[in-house]
Write a protein that holds these residues in place. Structure first.
Motif, PDB file in Angstrom:
ATOM      1  N   SER A 149      27.937  33.130  51.238  1.00 23.34           N
ATOM      2  CA  SER A 149      26.986  32.696  49.882  1.00 23.34           C
ATOM      3  C   SER A 149      28.170  32.478  48.848  1.00 23.34           C
ATOM      4  N   ALA A 150      27.483  32.044  47.841  1.00 17.53           N
ATOM      5  CA  ALA A 150      28.285  31.635  46.691  1.00 17.53           C
ATOM      6  C   ALA A 150      29.080  32.856  46.011  1.00 17.53           C
ATOM      7  N   LYS A 151      28.616  34.006  46.124  1.00 23.64           N
ATOM      8  CA  LYS A 151      29.379  35.253  45.790  1.00 23.64           C
ATOM      9  C   LYS A 151      30.697  35.383  46.527  1.00 23.64           C
ATOM     10  N   ALA A 152      30.678  34.782  47.682  1.00 24.88           N
ATOM     11  CA  ALA A 152      32.045  34.884  48.454  1.00 24.88           C
ATOM     12  C   ALA A 152      33.235  34.282  47.864  1.00 24.88           C
ATOM     13  N   SER A 153      32.778  33.550  46.802  1.00 26.61           N
ATOM     14  CA  SER A 153      33.910  32.327  46.167  1.00 26.61           C
ATOM     15  C   SER A 153      34.228  33.229  44.932  1.00 26.61           C
ATOM     16  N   VAL A 154      33.488  34.227  44.430  1.00 30.48           N
ATOM     17  CA  VAL A 154      33.950  34.632  42.813  1.00 30.48           C
ATOM     18  C   VAL A 154      35.267  35.270  42.676  1.00 30.48           C
ATOM     19  N   PRO A 155      35.587  36.183  43.831  1.00 32.42           N
ATOM     20  CA  PRO A 155      36.976  36.784  43.639  1.00 32.42           C
ATOM     21  C   PRO A 155      38.312  35.926  43.559  1.00 32.42           C
ATOM     22  N   GLY A 156      38.103  34.916  44.301  1.00 36.60           N
ATOM     23  CA  GLY A 156      39.222  33.852  44.148  1.00 36.60           C
ATOM     24  C   GLY A 156      39.389  33.318  42.902  1.00 36.60           C
ATOM     25  N   TYR A 157      38.377  32.643  42.314  1.00 40.65           N
ATOM     26  CA  TYR A 157      38.620  31.987  40.966  1.00 40.65           C
ATOM     27  C   TYR A 157      38.603  33.039  39.930  1.00 40.65           C
ATOM     28  N   ILE A 163      37.003  42.352  40.494  1.00 46.11           N
ATOM     29  CA  ILE A 163      36.971  43.775  41.009  1.00 46.11           C
ATOM     30  C   ILE A 163      35.393  44.104  41.343  1.00 46.11           C
ATOM     31  N   HIS A 164      34.441  43.723  40.570  1.00 45.59           N
ATOM     32  CA  HIS A 164      33.208  43.857  40.711  1.00 45.59           C
ATOM     33  C   HIS A 164      32.578  43.162  41.953  1.00 45.59           C
ATOM     34  N   SER A 165      33.075  42.085  41.844  1.00 44.24           N
ATOM     35  CA  SER A 165      32.623  40.887  42.915  1.00 44.24           C
ATOM     36  C   SER A 165      33.115  41.264  44.424  1.00 44.24           C
ATOM     37  N   ILE A 166      34.409  41.748  44.383  1.00 43.45           N
ATOM     38  CA  ILE A 166      34.833  42.449  45.765  1.00 43.45           C
ATOM     39  C   ILE A 166      34.303  43.567  46.098  1.00 43.45           C
ATOM     40  N   GLU A 167      33.928  44.619  45.192  1.00 45.85           N
ATOM     41  CA  GLU A 167      33.135  45.664  45.550  1.00 45.85           C
ATOM     42  C   GLU A 167      31.923  45.320  46.034  1.00 45.85           C
ATOM     43  N   PHE A 168      31.091  44.192  45.543  1.00 42.08           N
ATOM     44  CA  PHE A 168      29.739  43.947  46.215  1.00 42.08           C
ATOM     45  C   PHE A 168      30.032  43.297  47.586  1.00 42.08           C
ATOM     46  N   LEU A 169      31.191  42.740  47.908  1.00 41.03           N
ATOM     47  CA  LEU A 169      31.120  42.088  49.161  1.00 41.03           C
ATOM     48  C   LEU A 169      31.658  43.347  50.129  1.00 41.03           C
ATOM     49  N   ARG A 170      32.366  44.255  49.720  1.00 38.53           N
ATOM     50  CA  ARG A 170      32.918  45.276  50.382  1.00 38.53           C
ATOM     51  C   ARG A 170      31.560  45.890  50.982  1.00 38.53           C
ATOM     52  N   ASP A 171      30.659  46.277  49.971  1.00 42.26           N
ATOM     53  CA  ASP A 171      29.516  47.044  50.151  1.00 42.26           C
ATOM     54  C   ASP A 171      28.492  46.213  51.339  1.00 42.26           C
ATOM     55  N   HIS A 172      28.714  44.894  51.514  1.00 38.23           N
ATOM     56  CA  HIS A 172      28.002  44.467  52.413  1.00 38.23           C
ATOM     57  C   HIS A 172      28.623  43.886  53.683  1.00 38.23           C
ATOM     58  N   ALA A 173      29.864  44.167  53.931  1.00 39.64           N
ATOM     59  CA  ALA A 173      30.663  44.053  54.866  1.00 39.64           C
ATOM     60  C   ALA A 173      30.662  44.969  56.134  1.00 39.64           C
ATOM     61  N   LYS A 204      36.874  48.915  55.023  1.00 43.30           N
ATOM     62  CA  LYS A 204      38.211  49.808  55.131  1.00 43.30           C
ATOM     63  C   LYS A 204      39.550  48.963  54.523  1.00 43.30           C
ATOM     64  N   LEU A 205      39.544  47.786  54.925  1.00 46.64           N
ATOM     65  CA  LEU A 205      40.801  46.911  54.496  1.00 46.64           C
ATOM     66  C   LEU A 205      40.429  46.497  53.071  1.00 46.64           C
ATOM     67  N   ILE A 206      39.007  46.051  52.794  1.00 41.58           N
ATOM     68  CA  ILE A 206      38.649  45.446  51.252  1.00 41.58           C
ATOM     69  C   ILE A 206      39.054  46.954  50.316  1.00 41.58           C
ATOM     70  N   SER A 207      38.604  47.945  50.886  1.00 38.36           N
ATOM     71  CA  SER A 207      38.920  49.310  49.858  1.00 38.36           C
ATOM     72  C   SER A 207      40.476  49.511  49.876  1.00 38.36           C
ATOM     73  N   THR A 208      41.214  49.314  50.533  1.00 37.14           N
ATOM     74  CA  THR A 208      42.701  49.579  50.745  1.00 37.14           C
ATOM     75  C   THR A 208      43.248  48.348  49.699  1.00 37.14           C
ATOM     76  N   GLY A 209      42.721  47.228  49.923  1.00 37.38           N
ATOM     77  CA  GLY A 209      43.089  46.068  48.956  1.00 37.38           C
ATOM     78  C   GLY A 209      42.758  46.325  47.599  1.00 37.38           C
ATOM     79  N   ALA A 231      42.221  41.034  52.772  1.00 40.92           N
ATOM     80  CA  ALA A 231      41.262  42.018  53.193  1.00 40.92           C
ATOM     81  C   ALA A 231      39.943  40.919  53.421  1.00 40.92           C
ATOM     82  N   LEU A 232      39.826  40.017  52.368  1.00 44.21           N
ATOM     83  CA  LEU A 232      38.436  39.230  52.215  1.00 44.21           C
ATOM     84  C   LEU A 232      38.552  38.241  53.454  1.00 44.21           C
TER      85      LEU A 232
END
Length: 209
Positions: free
Chosen positions: A36-44, A69-79, A85-90, A121-122
């Protein structure tokens, strides 16, 4: 008489438009998070955080870091579990950078290093998603997940330095093997994806100098 029917036709048209919007919303909601478009948010968001840090506009830098951080946490919660685990470490490094920035300490190098780790991690998450898609015979979704992985990889390359950049280039080469052949054999694709996941699975080893 014809004009008397106009309100009726307009109401029907309005109902059809609403139905299309609802259908589109439901379809978007059902779209896998990893493509989804949400997956592109962390990078930019991370790129903007660094840009404003370099320009010494620290409040804007912190704002975009929080967005990342918020966008990565969102992706992590759906991974999947391994990706979570890797995203949490990152995220640990980004949390530290955020705390330091909140205290008025700004370290571009630390932001770069933390960004590379969490982006990798992403990438793992996207590759794991691609693997799941190809096993389900969902080739278009597989390619979309790989596109997201490559997008994150390009950002990671931009943040990476020295040996870390060489590592990212190798991962890019491995992914290019798949994306360059849409109709590649499924078993070959799965094996290649497994190899990439293995390389990405140990973040500490991946970023050793």
């Amino acid at each position: 008489m014809k004009f008397r029917k106009l309100p009726y036709y307009l109401s029907v048209l309005a109902a059809v438009i609403v139905a299309f919007h609802i259908a589109g919303f439901i379809s978007a909601e059902r779209s896998p998070i990893s493509i989804s478009a949400k997956a592109s948010v962390p990078g930019y968001a991370l790129q903007n955080a660094r840009l404003y840090l370099e320009e010494k506009i620290h409040s804007r830098s912190l704002l975009h870091l929080n967005e990342a951080i918020h966008s990565i946490e969102f992706l992590r919660d759906h991974a999947d579990e391994a990706s979570r685990k890797l995203i949490s470490t990152g995220l640990i490094g980004l949390y530290q950078v955020k705390n330091e920035m909140t205290d008025g300490r700004f370290d571009r190098k630390k932001l770069n290093e933390s960004s590379v780790i969490v982006l990798n991690a992403l990438i793992y998450y996207e590759i794991a998603s691609a693997r799941a898609f190809i096993l389900e015979e969902k080739r278009p979704e597989t390619m979309k997940a790989l596109d997201k992985a490559i997008e994150n990889l390009r950002n990671a390359l931009d943040f990476a330095e020295g040996n870390r950049k060489e590592y990212e280039v190798q991962i890019f080469s491995d992914m290019n093997t798949i994306t360059s052949n849409y109709y590649a054999d499924k078993e070959v694709m799965v094996q290649t994806l497994d190899n990439i996941l293995l390389e990405l699975s140990d973040l500490d080893v991946s970023y050793s100098q």
